[in-house]
Design an enzyme around this catalytic site. Structure first.
Site, short mmCIF file in Angstrom:
data_model
loop_
_atom_site.label_atom_id
_atom_site.label_comp_id
_atom_site.label_asym_id
_atom_site.label_seq_id
_atom_site.Cartn_x
_atom_site.Cartn_y
_atom_site.Cartn_z
N ASN A 55 13.25 1.13 -19.70
CA ASN A 55 13.03 1.47 -18.29
C ASN A 55 12.95 0.25 -17.38
O ASN A 55 12.44 0.33 -16.27
CB ASN A 55 11.78 2.35 -18.12
CG ASN A 55 10.55 1.80 -18.81
OD1 ASN A 55 10.54 0.65 -19.27
ND2 ASN A 55 9.51 2.59 -18.89
N GLN A 107 -5.99 3.45 -14.64
CA GLN A 107 -4.94 4.44 -14.43
C GLN A 107 -5.27 5.71 -15.19
O GLN A 107 -5.44 5.63 -16.41
CB GLN A 107 -3.57 3.89 -14.89
CG GLN A 107 -3.09 2.77 -14.01
CD GLN A 107 -1.64 2.37 -14.25
OE1 GLN A 107 -1.02 1.79 -13.40
NE2 GLN A 107 -1.08 2.69 -15.41
N HIS A 166 2.03 5.51 -10.95
CA HIS A 166 2.81 4.67 -11.86
C HIS A 166 4.03 5.45 -12.34
O HIS A 166 4.04 6.01 -13.44
CB HIS A 166 1.94 4.23 -13.03
CG HIS A 166 2.50 3.09 -13.81
ND1 HIS A 166 1.80 2.42 -14.77
CD2 HIS A 166 3.72 2.48 -13.76
CE1 HIS A 166 2.54 1.47 -15.29
NE2 HIS A 166 3.72 1.49 -14.70
N ARG A 224 1.31 -5.43 -13.20
CA ARG A 224 -0.02 -4.97 -13.59
C ARG A 224 -0.97 -5.19 -12.42
O ARG A 224 -0.95 -6.24 -11.77
CB ARG A 224 -0.52 -5.70 -14.84
CG ARG A 224 0.21 -5.29 -16.13
CD ARG A 224 -0.04 -3.86 -16.50
NE ARG A 224 0.66 -3.43 -17.71
CZ ARG A 224 1.82 -2.79 -17.73
NH1 ARG A 224 2.44 -2.50 -16.58
NH2 ARG A 224 2.37 -2.42 -18.88
#
Length: 394
Positions: A147, A314, A333, A285
């Protein structure tokens, strides 16, 4: 028989399966550096379908149960009473995504005596305590490059959203307005701006290549400098460190891994050194920046905008200040979990499982920890104490 514990994000609020906007996704034939796409024996899902949520199951149930293995799928991952914690003690394999990470801490690993394999469905294994995994001989793997381009595209989108003031302009339309002056007062052209990339690894370099046609001045910093031919091709200005880059650009895009040297790297002092009206996009991050310093810099006007899709923790609490700070273009995210990316990391997860379950070697490009030591991409992306090393950007 192996027990596979799979942690995925919840299904759509509208139910599963969704109605898809497109009938198919493009067929790719390789990654930009020549690495081959995942090569499982077969897949039990349709590329372009939503497999990254609980009901999608990464398309693994038929494959695993046909071979006599057990699959447990959940989105409940927080706290000692969570499904994840209850099922972990007798799990052989844990699979999780960076977008909805099941944090494999040292304490959790200690409570999982049967755990032998931890797979990240996607890229980025910093939710796994690598020291504990090494000590226990647990293999850690991820689908390198699956990805990366997805994240690079998301980054370019968010840079443009900030500079062109897209979010506020769209909001006026939703509210029934036609407030052109209100939209234009914070909108600029990206053309001619200085844009800097922190860590030009696979994602950072892909962002540089996608920004080059915008006629911007491209800057970058990286532990291991790019080949001079690439610098000439893209007309790049190299900076020896982040501080030098940050004070000389209008847009900073962060792609560094999280490690002690990058933890809260963008603190109040670093932000104050940047040009007034600069923008930051962070798809790396969240803890590379100081949460409250970002809010303060946006509030007092020193930063013109902040965007990204990484948070800590998260998912973030509903009162997280980044949800309501001014001039933000934050998303959940999601940059690396497009339906296109899911087809790749779903196939890659199955490829890893097929190899491991049959006792065959896992592809080197996927390995982070193997045989009690860092291996594969992990050997160049992580340090021996389990934190990521500078400039990997894998």
């Amino acid at each position: 028989m192996a027990k596979v514990l799979l942690v995925l994000y919840p299904d759509p609020l509208t139910g599963y399966p969704p109605a898809y906007a497109r009938d198919s996704i493009p067929v790719l034939h390789g990654y930009p550096d020549g690495q081959t796409l995942p090569t499982p024996s077969s897949i039990d899902f349709t590329p372009g379908h939503l497999i990254g949520c609980v009901s999608g199951e990464l398309g693994l149930r038929t494959f695993l149960e046909a071979a006599g293995h057990q699959l447990v799928v959940t989105s409940d991952k927080e706290g000692p009473d969570s499904v994840f914690d209850r099922e972990l003690p007798d799990a052989d394999v844990v699979i999780s995504q960076p977008f909805w990470p099941a944090y494999l801490t040292a304490d959790r690993i200690a409570k999982a005596p049967r755990l032998k394999l931890a797979i990240t469905a996607g890229i980025g294994s910093d939710h796994v305590d690598l020291d504990a995994a090494i000590q226990r001989g647990i293999t850690v793997a991820e689908e390198t490059y699956s990805n990366s381009i997805s994240v690079a595209e998301h980054t370019v989108m968010q840079i443009l959203a900030l500079v062109r003031n897209f979010v506020a302009s769209h909001r006026w339309v939703e509210q029934g307005g036609w407030n052109i002056a209100d939209c234009a007062q914070r909108a600029y052209d990206l053309e001619g701006m200085d844009v800097g990339i922190i860590a030009a690894g696979r994602i950072g370099l892909a962002v540089l290549r996608r920004l080059a046609p915008f006629s911007v001045n491209l800057h970058y910093t990286k532990t291991h400098r790019l080949d001079r031919a690439v610098e000439r091709e893209l007309n790049l200005t190299y900076h020896p460190d982040t501080a030098s880059l940050a004070r000389n650009v209008d847009v900073v895009s962060i792609h560094a891994p999280l490690h002690p040297q990058t933890y809260r790297l963008f603190d109040a002092a670093m932000l104050a050194s940047m040009r007034r009206g600069a923008y930051i996009v962070n798809t790396a991050r969240a803890e590379i920046v100081d949460r409250d310093a970002i809010v303060a810099a946006l509030t007092d006007g020193h930063l013109a905008g902040y965007a990204g899709d990484v948070w800590y923790p998260q998912p973030p609490p509903t009162d997280h200040p980044w949800r309501s700070m001014p001039h933000n273009a934050m998303t959940p995210h999601v940059s690396g979990t497009t339906l296109s990316a899911q087809a790749r990391y779903g196939a890659g997860t199955r490829e890893i499982l097929e190899a491991w379950l049959s006792g065959k070697p896992i592809r080197q490009e996927y390995l982070i920890v193997d045989g009690g030591h860092l291996a594969g991409v992990g050997a160049t992306s992580y340090t021996v104490d389990g934190t990521t090393s500078p400039g990997s950007g894998h």
